[in-house]
Write a protein that holds these residues in place. Structure first.
Motif, short mmCIF file in Angstrom:
data_model
loop_
_atom_site.label_atom_id
_atom_site.label_comp_id
_atom_site.label_asym_id
_atom_site.label_seq_id
_atom_site.Cartn_x
_atom_site.Cartn_y
_atom_site.Cartn_z
N SER A 1 2.12 10.17 7.18
CA SER A 1 2.29 9.11 6.18
C SER A 1 0.93 8.49 5.87
CB SER A 1 3.23 8.02 6.69
OG SER A 1 4.53 8.50 6.82
N LEU A 2 0.57 8.54 4.60
CA LEU A 2 -0.66 7.90 4.13
C LEU A 2 -0.32 6.97 2.96
CD1 LEU A 2 -3.26 10.81 4.01
CD2 LEU A 2 -3.19 8.90 5.63
N PRO A 3 -1.00 5.83 2.86
CA PRO A 3 -0.75 4.93 1.73
C PRO A 3 -1.06 5.62 0.40
CG PRO A 3 -2.06 3.84 3.43
CD PRO A 3 -1.98 5.28 3.80
N ASP A 4 -0.16 5.52 -0.54
CA ASP A 4 -0.38 6.11 -1.86
C ASP A 4 -0.84 5.07 -2.87
OD1 ASP A 4 2.13 4.91 -1.75
OD2 ASP A 4 2.96 6.22 -3.30
N ARG A 5 -0.90 3.81 -2.45
CA ARG A 5 -1.45 2.73 -3.28
C ARG A 5 -2.50 2.00 -2.45
NH1 ARG A 5 4.02 -0.09 -5.44
NH2 ARG A 5 3.97 -0.71 -3.27
N PRO B 1 -7.09 8.82 -0.83
CA PRO B 1 -6.43 9.58 0.24
C PRO B 1 -6.99 10.99 0.36
CG PRO B 1 -4.80 8.54 -1.20
CD PRO B 1 -6.15 8.36 -1.84
N ASN B 2 -7.11 11.46 1.60
CA ASN B 2 -7.58 12.80 1.95
C ASN B 2 -9.03 13.07 1.55
OD1 ASN B 2 -5.14 13.75 3.23
ND2 ASN B 2 -4.26 13.77 1.18
N ILE B 3 -9.72 12.08 1.01
CA ILE B 3 -11.15 12.17 0.74
C ILE B 3 -11.87 11.14 1.61
CG2 ILE B 3 -12.98 11.85 -0.98
CD1 ILE B 3 -10.91 12.79 -3.09
N ASP B 4 -11.48 9.87 1.46
CA ASP B 4 -12.09 8.80 2.22
C ASP B 4 -11.31 8.45 3.49
OD1 ASP B 4 -14.25 8.28 0.35
OD2 ASP B 4 -12.68 7.55 -0.98
N TYR B 5 -10.06 8.84 3.56
CA TYR B 5 -9.25 8.61 4.76
C TYR B 5 -8.14 9.65 4.86
CZ TYR B 5 -5.82 6.31 1.70
OH TYR B 5 -4.91 6.03 0.71
N ASN B 6 -7.77 9.94 6.10
CA ASN B 6 -6.68 10.89 6.33
C ASN B 6 -5.75 10.44 7.46
OD1 ASN B 6 -8.32 11.39 8.52
ND2 ASN B 6 -8.87 13.48 7.91
N ARG B 7 -5.93 9.21 7.89
CA ARG B 7 -5.07 8.62 8.92
C ARG B 7 -4.74 7.18 8.54
NH1 ARG B 7 -2.99 12.46 12.11
NH2 ARG B 7 -4.50 13.48 13.39
N CYS B 8 -3.52 6.77 8.89
CA CYS B 8 -3.10 5.38 8.70
C CYS B 8 -2.78 4.79 10.07
CB CYS B 8 -1.88 5.30 7.80
SG CYS B 8 -1.32 3.60 7.52
N ARG B 9 -3.52 3.77 10.44
CA ARG B 9 -3.35 3.11 11.74
C ARG B 9 -2.67 1.77 11.53
NH1 ARG B 9 -8.46 3.12 15.41
NH2 ARG B 9 -7.70 5.24 15.56
N MET B 10 -1.73 1.48 12.39
CA MET B 10 -1.07 0.17 12.37
C MET B 10 -0.58 -0.13 13.78
SD MET B 10 2.33 1.10 10.15
CE MET B 10 3.29 -0.32 10.60
N GLY B 11 0.25 -1.11 13.92
CA GLY B 11 0.73 -1.46 15.25
C GLY B 11 1.91 -2.39 15.18
N THR C 1 0.79 -1.23 0.00
CA THR C 1 0.00 0.00 0.00
C THR C 1 0.83 1.29 0.00
OG1 THR C 1 -0.24 -0.14 2.41
CG2 THR C 1 -2.00 -1.10 1.07
N PHE C 2 2.13 1.18 0.24
CA PHE C 2 3.03 2.33 0.17
C PHE C 2 4.06 2.06 -0.92
CE2 PHE C 2 1.50 2.84 4.50
CZ PHE C 2 1.47 4.22 4.70
N SER C 3 4.28 3.02 -1.81
CA SER C 3 5.24 2.80 -2.89
C SER C 3 6.67 3.08 -2.43
CB SER C 3 4.91 3.68 -4.10
OG SER C 3 4.93 5.05 -3.74
N ASP C 4 6.85 3.89 -1.40
CA ASP C 4 8.17 4.20 -0.88
C ASP C 4 8.35 3.61 0.51
OD1 ASP C 4 9.15 5.76 -3.03
OD2 ASP C 4 8.01 7.50 -2.31
N TYR C 5 9.59 3.56 0.94
CA TYR C 5 9.88 3.14 2.31
C TYR C 5 9.35 4.20 3.28
CZ TYR C 5 12.82 -0.90 1.36
OH TYR C 5 13.28 -2.15 1.01
N ILE C 6 8.82 3.75 4.40
CA ILE C 6 8.24 4.65 5.40
C ILE C 6 9.21 4.76 6.57
CG2 ILE C 6 6.27 5.10 6.90
CD1 ILE C 6 5.69 5.05 3.83
N LYS C 7 9.68 5.96 6.82
CA LYS C 7 10.66 6.20 7.87
C LYS C 7 10.03 5.99 9.25
CE LYS C 7 14.44 9.34 8.79
NZ LYS C 7 15.44 8.31 8.70
N ILE C 8 10.77 5.32 10.13
CA ILE C 8 10.35 5.16 11.52
C ILE C 8 10.74 6.44 12.25
CG2 ILE C 8 10.67 3.90 13.68
CD1 ILE C 8 11.34 1.42 11.97
#
Length: 135
Positions: A51-55, A63-73, A18-25
Motif C-alpha cells: 500500500s502506497l499513498p496515491d495522493r 510514488p515508486n520514484i521518490d518513495y516505495n514504502r509507507c511507514r506508520m504506526g 493521502t490515500f483515495s481508497d480505504y486501506i485494508k488492515i
C-alpha cells in the motif's frame, strides 16, 4: 467489532488525505515495538505491505520514484495485556484489530512471532514515506 480498514481507526486524518481508497488492515512489516511503563503504552512502528499513498503530500514526491514504502504506526494507550512470543529480523505479520465494549484487541502473527495487546485507547501514528533501496 472487527476493524477491516485503517480508515476506521481514530486519528486517521493524514491517512485519509493521502490515500483515495480505504486501506485494508492485513499484513504489515513490523520493525519496532516500544513498551512504555507510563500509561502504560505500547507503540508499534511498521510499514504497510503493498500500500502506497496515491495522493502524496507535495514534499513526498512521486510514488515508486521518490518513495516505495509507507511507514506508520499505532499507539496503544491504557494497556491491560501485552504478550510477545518469538522475534525475527524480518517481521511480516498479519494484523487483526477488534473492539469489544471499551477494549481494543490487537493480534499480530507470523511464522516466527505472535503479539497480543489489549488496551483502552488506540490511535494511529500518521503515515510517512521513504525510498527503500533494497527493493
Amino acid at each position: 467489532m472487527k476493524f477491516e480498514f485503517w480508515n476506521e481507526v481514530e486519528d486517521n486524518f493524514l491517512l485519509n488525505k493521502t490515500f483515495s481508497d480505504y486501506i485494508k488492515i492485513e499484513y504489515i512489516n513490523l520493525f519496532n515495538i516500544d513498551v512504555i511503563r507510563d500509561g502504560p503504552t505500547v507503540r508499534l512502528h511498521f510499514d504497510l505491505v503493498d500500500s502506497l499513498p496515491d495522493r502524496p503530500l507535495p514534499h513526498w514526491g512521486e510514488p515508486n520514484i521518490d518513495y516505495n514504502r509507507c511507514r506508520m504506526g499505532a499507539d496503544c494507550f491504557g494497556v491491560r495485556k501485552f504478550s510477545m512470543q518469538g522475534i525475527s529480523t524480518h517481521m511480516r505479520m498479519m494484523l487483526a484489530i477488534s473492539k469489544n465494549d471499551k477494549v481494543y484487541s490487537l493480534s499480530l502473527s507470523s511464522r516466527d512471532a505472535n503479539i497480543e495487546i489489549q488496551c483502552s485507547n488506540l490511535t494511529l501514528i500518521s503515515p510517512s514515506v521513504y525510498l527503500d533501496g533494497d527493493l
